[in-house]
Design an enzyme around this catalytic site. Structure first.
Site, PDB file in Angstrom:
ATOM      1  N   ASP A  93      14.990  83.161  48.584  1.00  0.00           N
ATOM      2  CA  ASP A  93      16.148  82.471  49.158  1.00  0.00           C
ATOM      3  C   ASP A  93      16.043  82.604  50.679  1.00  0.00           C
ATOM      4  O   ASP A  93      15.764  83.678  51.194  1.00  0.00           O
ATOM      5  CB  ASP A  93      17.423  83.157  48.652  1.00  0.00           C
ATOM      6  N   ILE A  94      16.238  81.508  51.372  1.00  0.00           N
ATOM      7  CA  ILE A  94      16.194  81.556  52.835  1.00  0.00           C
ATOM      8  C   ILE A  94      17.606  81.828  53.347  1.00  0.00           C
ATOM      9  O   ILE A  94      18.513  81.025  53.074  1.00  0.00           O
ATOM     10  CB  ILE A  94      15.644  80.225  53.403  1.00  0.00           C
ATOM     11  N   ASP A 131      19.472  67.258  65.431  1.00  0.00           N
ATOM     12  CA  ASP A 131      18.225  66.509  65.698  1.00  0.00           C
ATOM     13  C   ASP A 131      17.495  67.133  66.892  1.00  0.00           C
ATOM     14  O   ASP A 131      17.743  66.740  68.027  1.00  0.00           O
ATOM     15  CB  ASP A 131      18.567  65.044  65.974  1.00  0.00           C
ATOM     16  N   GLU A 188       8.680  63.963  70.245  1.00  0.00           N
ATOM     17  CA  GLU A 188       8.911  63.035  69.113  1.00  0.00           C
ATOM     18  C   GLU A 188       9.829  61.908  69.562  1.00  0.00           C
ATOM     19  O   GLU A 188       9.658  60.748  69.171  1.00  0.00           O
ATOM     20  CB  GLU A 188       9.540  63.786  67.929  1.00  0.00           C
ATOM     21  N   ASP A 235      13.180  66.676  59.712  1.00  0.00           N
ATOM     22  CA  ASP A 235      13.822  66.138  60.901  1.00  0.00           C
ATOM     23  C   ASP A 235      15.251  65.755  60.504  1.00  0.00           C
ATOM     24  O   ASP A 235      15.440  64.817  59.734  1.00  0.00           O
ATOM     25  CB  ASP A 235      13.026  64.918  61.381  1.00  0.00           C
ATOM     26  N   ASP A 251      21.701  75.042  54.330  1.00  0.00           N
ATOM     27  CA  ASP A 251      21.312  76.080  53.369  1.00  0.00           C
ATOM     28  C   ASP A 251      20.462  75.486  52.245  1.00  0.00           C
ATOM     29  O   ASP A 251      19.364  75.971  51.941  1.00  0.00           O
ATOM     30  CB  ASP A 251      22.596  76.714  52.812  1.00  0.00           C
ATOM     31  N   ASP A 274      16.382  76.175  51.565  1.00  0.00           N
ATOM     32  CA  ASP A 274      15.864  76.713  50.303  1.00  0.00           C
ATOM     33  C   ASP A 274      14.883  75.742  49.639  1.00  0.00           C
ATOM     34  O   ASP A 274      13.886  76.162  49.043  1.00  0.00           O
ATOM     35  CB  ASP A 274      17.022  77.039  49.355  1.00  0.00           C
TER      36      ASP A 274
END
Ligand code: TRP
Ligand code: ZN
Ligand code: CA
Length: 437
Positions: free
Chosen positions: A38-39, A135, A169, A198, A299, A303
């Site tokens: 899990d991040i 962004d 970019e 992005d 979130d 993940d």
């Protein structure tokens, strides 16, 4: 690019372009694979707060992290320091755009098969009008935290992992194009996939998956299906971010997106909640700050990134087994012109070719309908793989055809024959591959 039914069928069978490009490897015996961690979204948000501080300290009026401005270089230095401390091998690539020096940051995680590189990237520059937290602080922070999670867990993937943060970019994918153009073709060929992130924390989010390489796409969709969140195909401008630089040279790509200036429809509000207004009302403006982030979207997407990176690098997606004959020399296809061929010499196979000969075709072309593609057996028998079509405007022929070649002796010279039958669009044969089971 939309996917042919054939590509989807092959993806289900576990045979994909990505797998084929990766080369033939014996079928992996069942092995357990470490699940993606899990991040922690709090860590991702802390990176965003740090990027906001960098912007605020540079450029006045809320600041920015734009190409050519002090806030951009400070952003690069910030990300690089974290990766260096975690054990990554980092390098900064410099280029010039609009009279200013630009920077890409490339970070390699030591280990894994360097002939099979899985890349993930995000652009780190903002526009000049604001700090660029959604962004694209969002993608930048999420892949940074995923890279740090790789280090924390001591993950040792089968493939080699490489993370990238692109400059300029917002000036037209300048940094990622520079990277791809300056990569020797032998290094390019080792990249089995590129994942792009992005805008993944839009304040009124949608959950969009790029419709490109089927294996990558399926990985993301499976993740979201597993947490019960519906997704849609990304349509707010294919080619509007750095994955286009990779896709253009035939590298399988994928990615995630939560929406920019387009308006969320009422059907999408039913599906995802929020309001029938822009996905990101602060897109490219000064209010794209840390308050312009939906934490749930950030979130879930973080993940999903970890899920895809772990899965796609673990080596358990089984490439086709068998004996492979491949020609990777580029052959340019003259516009509305003569036939060209790419050949492989098959040796050491007893008897006839199989009824399910796998013919891997990788042709880069800007209008594939122009092309007639045939397989030519050693005795000259022609098997048509793809007819001419005036209406098929999609890019590229990147697929594996299954040919019943059981009437042919296996050994000898087999050719892929290609002819472009209409003017204007052009391309080249990138590779031709036969796989004997
Ligand atoms: N930075 C991109 C841009 O300004 C944002 C974007 C718009 C985007 N549409 C997209 C990113 C679709 C990925 C996919 O153009
Ligand atoms: Zn962007
Ligand atoms: Ca043409």
């Amino acid at each position: 690019m939309s996917l042919s039914a054939r590509q989807r069928v092959l993806a289900v069978a576990g045979i994909t372009l990505a797998g084929l490009l990766a080369g033939a490897v014996p079928a992996a015996t069942a092995q357990s694979v470490a699940a993606a961690p899990d991040i922690p979204v709090a860590n991702v948000k802390q990176h965003l707060a740090d990027l906001q501080s960098i912007a605020s300290a540079n450029g006045g009026n809320g600041g920015n992290r734009a190409h050519g401005r002090a806030g951009y270089k400070a952003s690069i230095d910030f990300v690089k320091a974290k990766l260096d401390a975690a054990g990554y091998t980092t390098r900064i690539e410099q280029f010039t755009s609009s009279g200013s020096t630009g920077y890409n940051l490339i970070a390699d995680w030591p280990g894994g098969d360097t002939n099979q590189v899985l890349m993930a990237g995000s652009h780190l520059d903002s526009v000049t009008s604001g700090p660029g937290i959604n962004d694209n602080g969002s993608g930048s922070a999420a892949i940074l935290e995923t890279a740090l999670a790789v280090a924390r867990t001591g993950y040792q993937p089968t493939k080699h992992l490489r993370f990238a943060w692109w400059g300029a970019e917002e000036l037209g994918l300048v940094g990622s194009k520079y990277y791809v153009n300056n990569l020797p073709s032998t290094e390019r060929a080792k990249i089995s996939g590129y994942l792009n992130f992005d805008m993944i924390g839009s304040p009124n989010p949608g959950y969009f998956v790029y419709d490109d390489d089927p294996t990558i796409e399926k990985n993301f969709k499976d993740y979201f299906a597993g947490i019960g969140v519906p997704t849609e195909i990304e349509t707010e401008g294919d080619g509007r971010s750095d994955h286009a630089s990779f896709k253009n040279v035939g590298i399988p790509v994928g990615g995630l997106f939560t929406g920019a200036s387009r308006t969320k429809t009422s059907a999408q509000v039913q599906k995802w909640g929020g309001t029938a207004t822009a996905f990101d009302r602060c897109y490219h403006s000064s209010c794209d700050t840390t308050t312009n982030i939906n934490d749930t979207a950030l979130d879930r997407n973080s993940d999903a990134i970890a899920h895809a990176i772990w899965n796609l690098s673990s080596g358990t997606t089984t490439p086709p087994t068998g004996t492979v004959f491949e020609n990777t020399s580029d052959v340019s296809i003259p516009d509305n012109g003569a036939v060209v061929t790419s050949s492989v010499n098959v040796t050491g196979i007893t008897g006839n070719a199989p009824s399910d000969l796998a013919v891997g075709v990788d042709i880069i072309h800007t209008w594939r309908g122009d092309l007639v593609v045939d397989l030519i057996a050693p005795d000259g028998t022609v098997y048509n793989l793809k007819p001419y079509s005036s209406s098929d405007s999609a890019d590229n022929v990147q697929t594996t055809y299954t040919v019943n070649a059981s009437a042919e002796v296996a050994n000898g010279s087999w050719s892929l024959r290609v002819q472009d039958r209409a003017t204007y669009d052009t391309g080249y044969i990138n590779s031709f591959k036969l796989t004997f089971p």
